[in-house]
Scaffold this active site. Structure first.
Site, PDB file in Angstrom:
ATOM      1  N   SER A  78       0.852  -1.200   0.000  1.00 13.84           N
ATOM      2  CA  SER A  78       0.000   0.000   0.000  1.00 13.84           C
ATOM      3  C   SER A  78       0.881   1.241   0.000  1.00 13.84           C
ATOM      4  O   SER A  78       2.023   1.197   0.456  1.00 13.84           O
ATOM      5  CB  SER A  78      -0.864   0.025   1.265  1.00 13.84           C
ATOM      6  OG  SER A  78      -1.597   1.222   1.356  1.00 13.84           O
ATOM      7  N   TYR A  92      -2.660  -0.165  10.812  1.00 10.26           N
ATOM      8  CA  TYR A  92      -2.797  -0.712   9.446  1.00 10.26           C
ATOM      9  C   TYR A  92      -1.581  -0.320   8.614  1.00 10.26           C
ATOM     10  O   TYR A  92      -0.970  -1.158   7.938  1.00 10.26           O
ATOM     11  CB  TYR A  92      -4.072  -0.191   8.779  1.00 10.26           C
ATOM     12  CG  TYR A  92      -4.130  -0.489   7.286  1.00 10.26           C
ATOM     13  CD1 TYR A  92      -4.407  -1.770   6.838  1.00 10.26           C
ATOM     14  CD2 TYR A  92      -3.866   0.507   6.331  1.00 10.26           C
ATOM     15  CE1 TYR A  92      -4.432  -2.068   5.479  1.00 10.26           C
ATOM     16  CE2 TYR A  92      -3.897   0.222   4.975  1.00 10.26           C
ATOM     17  CZ  TYR A  92      -4.181  -1.067   4.550  1.00 10.26           C
ATOM     18  OH  TYR A  92      -4.197  -1.354   3.206  1.00 10.26           O
TER      19      TYR A  92
HETATM   20  N1  NAP Z   1      -8.863  -0.312  -1.001  1.00 12.96           N
HETATM   21  C1  NAP Z   1      -7.759   0.430  -0.806  1.00 12.96           C
HETATM   22  O1  NAP Z   1      -7.802   1.666  -0.744  1.00 12.96           O
HETATM   23  C2  NAP Z   1      -6.420  -0.247  -0.669  1.00 12.96           C
HETATM   24  C3  NAP Z   1      -5.272   0.551  -0.823  1.00 12.96           C
HETATM   25  C4  NAP Z   1      -4.027  -0.043  -0.705  1.00 12.96           C
HETATM   26  C5  NAP Z   1      -3.933  -1.383  -0.450  1.00 12.96           C
HETATM   27  N2  NAP Z   1      -5.061  -2.133  -0.290  1.00 12.96           N
HETATM   28  C6  NAP Z   1      -4.893  -3.556  -0.016  1.00 12.96           C
HETATM   29  O2  NAP Z   1      -5.451  -4.279  -1.093  1.00 12.96           O
HETATM   30  C7  NAP Z   1      -5.771  -5.600  -0.656  1.00 12.96           C
HETATM   31  C8  NAP Z   1      -7.159  -5.946  -1.173  1.00 12.96           C
HETATM   32  O3  NAP Z   1      -8.070  -5.038  -0.573  1.00 12.96           O
HETATM   33  P1  NAP Z   1      -9.364  -4.500  -1.330  1.00 12.96           P
HETATM   34  O4  NAP Z   1      -9.276  -3.014  -1.329  1.00 12.96           O
HETATM   35  O5  NAP Z   1      -9.571  -5.198  -2.583  1.00 12.96           O
HETATM   36  O6  NAP Z   1     -10.481  -4.852  -0.234  1.00 12.96           O
HETATM   37  P2  NAP Z   1     -11.589  -5.985  -0.178  1.00 12.96           P
HETATM   38  O7  NAP Z   1     -12.517  -5.869  -1.325  1.00 12.96           O
HETATM   39  O8  NAP Z   1     -12.130  -5.903   1.221  1.00 12.96           O
HETATM   40  O9  NAP Z   1     -10.770  -7.345  -0.373  1.00 12.96           O
HETATM   41  C9  NAP Z   1     -10.111  -7.997   0.682  1.00 12.96           C
HETATM   42  C10 NAP Z   1      -9.996  -9.453   0.291  1.00 12.96           C
HETATM   43  O10 NAP Z   1      -9.237 -10.128   1.288  1.00 12.96           O
HETATM   44  C11 NAP Z   1      -9.941 -11.290   1.679  1.00 12.96           C
HETATM   45  N3  NAP Z   1      -9.570 -11.652   3.041  1.00 12.96           N
HETATM   46  C12 NAP Z   1      -9.609 -10.883   4.155  1.00 12.96           C
HETATM   47  N4  NAP Z   1      -9.197 -11.589   5.205  1.00 12.96           N
HETATM   48  C13 NAP Z   1      -8.878 -12.838   4.751  1.00 12.96           C
HETATM   49  C14 NAP Z   1      -8.395 -14.020   5.363  1.00 12.96           C
HETATM   50  N5  NAP Z   1      -8.147 -14.075   6.676  1.00 12.96           N
HETATM   51  N6  NAP Z   1      -8.190 -15.109   4.582  1.00 12.96           N
HETATM   52  C15 NAP Z   1      -8.436 -15.060   3.251  1.00 12.96           C
HETATM   53  N7  NAP Z   1      -8.894 -13.964   2.620  1.00 12.96           N
HETATM   54  C16 NAP Z   1      -9.125 -12.875   3.379  1.00 12.96           C
HETATM   55  C17 NAP Z   1     -11.403 -10.941   1.505  1.00 12.96           C
HETATM   56  O11 NAP Z   1     -12.199 -12.097   1.280  1.00 12.96           O
HETATM   57  P3  NAP Z   1     -13.071 -12.886   2.363  1.00 12.96           P
HETATM   58  O12 NAP Z   1     -13.668 -11.892   3.286  1.00 12.96           O
HETATM   59  O13 NAP Z   1     -14.060 -13.602   1.473  1.00 12.96           O
HETATM   60  O14 NAP Z   1     -12.110 -13.828   3.011  1.00 12.96           O
HETATM   61  C18 NAP Z   1     -11.345 -10.147   0.213  1.00 12.96           C
HETATM   62  O15 NAP Z   1     -11.350 -11.020  -0.896  1.00 12.96           O
HETATM   63  C19 NAP Z   1      -5.625  -5.587   0.866  1.00 12.96           C
HETATM   64  O16 NAP Z   1      -4.382  -6.166   1.207  1.00 12.96           O
HETATM   65  C20 NAP Z   1      -5.603  -4.106   1.194  1.00 12.96           C
HETATM   66  O17 NAP Z   1      -4.898  -3.830   2.396  1.00 12.96           O
HETATM   67  C21 NAP Z   1      -6.300  -1.594  -0.418  1.00 12.96           C
END
Ligand code: NAP
Length: 231
Positions: free
Chosen positions: A142, A154
């Protein structure tokens, strides 16, 4: 495609929503078989159908905090598609409360075990197969892992992902395995409880992932920072 020469396979954790699901769509469109891992079996099953069914995609219910479940994920991927060429360690979650003083220790444990331990496990368990295929490991970090954000635990987990990505790159020198740290700014996904304006779309990050994996074999894209213009 015969078993002697199976199609390339892309394994994605956190594939049920957001960046992981968008990357699965992009990888499938580029011709990869995709292995979709997350805890939400219903969402994964729907995505498998959307991507063309069992010949194209495999759903694996997996909590990335669990070593045994991650081992089973890798085993299932190899049993079904015979090879793994690219891996996106993407599963992660954010803070439920701001700051160190006001933060929730249970949420910290979840973030540390998912965002750091889970990512390291995915890399560890996939690397033997990626060495064999001279494949590609990508860690979803991130922008929060590159900047100071007041009291953000975080952010601290993402600083750890940055460190792991840099250190992994050094470990992989000479193996032919490529590694990329993907560092998004704010992306409009279910990561947030409400839609966010002025943010990137999940597809923007999928594009960055596909850029990294589609480079010629001698090109190692070590790190990609992607920010919305309206940041
Ligand atoms: N959105 C942003 O602004 C942003 C910015 C920078 C980085 N990120 C990073 O991008 C990544 C994806 O996030 P996103 O924005 O796409 O959010 P998201 O839609 O909430 O996706 C998170 C994913 O992680 C899975 N997950 C969470 N805990 C888990 C566990 N214990 N075991 C297996 N799967 C798990 C969730 O699936 P289930 O709940 O079905 O398990 C979901 O598929 C994360 O690492 C986040 O920190 C996001």
């Amino acid at each position: 495609m015969t078993d002697a020469n199976p199609a390339k396979t892309f394994l994605i954790t956190g594939a049920s929503t957001g960046i992981g699901a968008a990357t699965a769509r992009a990888a499938a469109a580029a011709g990869y078989r995709v292995v979709l891992a997350a805890r939400s079996a219903d969402k994964l099953a729907a995505l498998v159908e959307e991507l063309g069914g069992a010949d194209k995609a495999l759903a694996v219910t997996c909590d990335v905090q669990d070593l045994g479940q991650q081992r089973a994920m890798v085993d299932a991927a190899l049993a079904t598609f015979k090879r793994i060429d690219a891996v996106l360690a993407n599963a992660g979650l954010g803070s439920t409360a701001a700051g160190v003083e006001g933060g929730d220790p249970d949420n910290w444990r979840e973030m540390i075990l998912t965002n750091i331990y889970g990512v390291a496990l995915t890399a560890k368990l996939c690397l033997p197969e990626l060495r064999r295929t001279r494949g590609h490991i990508l860690l979803l970090g991130s922008r929060a892992g590159r900047r100071i954000a007041k009291g953000s635990v975080y952010g601290a987990t993402k600083w750890a992902v940055t460190g792991l990505g840099y250190n992994l790159t050094e470990e992989l020198v000479g193996t032919g395995v490529r590694s990329t740290l993907i560092e998004p700014g704010m992306v409009d996904t279910p990561f947030f409880d409400n839609p966010v304006t002025g943010a990137l779309a999940a597809e923007d990050i999928a594009n960055a992932v596909m850029y990294a994996v589609s480079q010629p074999a001698h090109v190692d894209v070590s790190e990609i920072l992607v920010r919305p213009v309206a940041r």
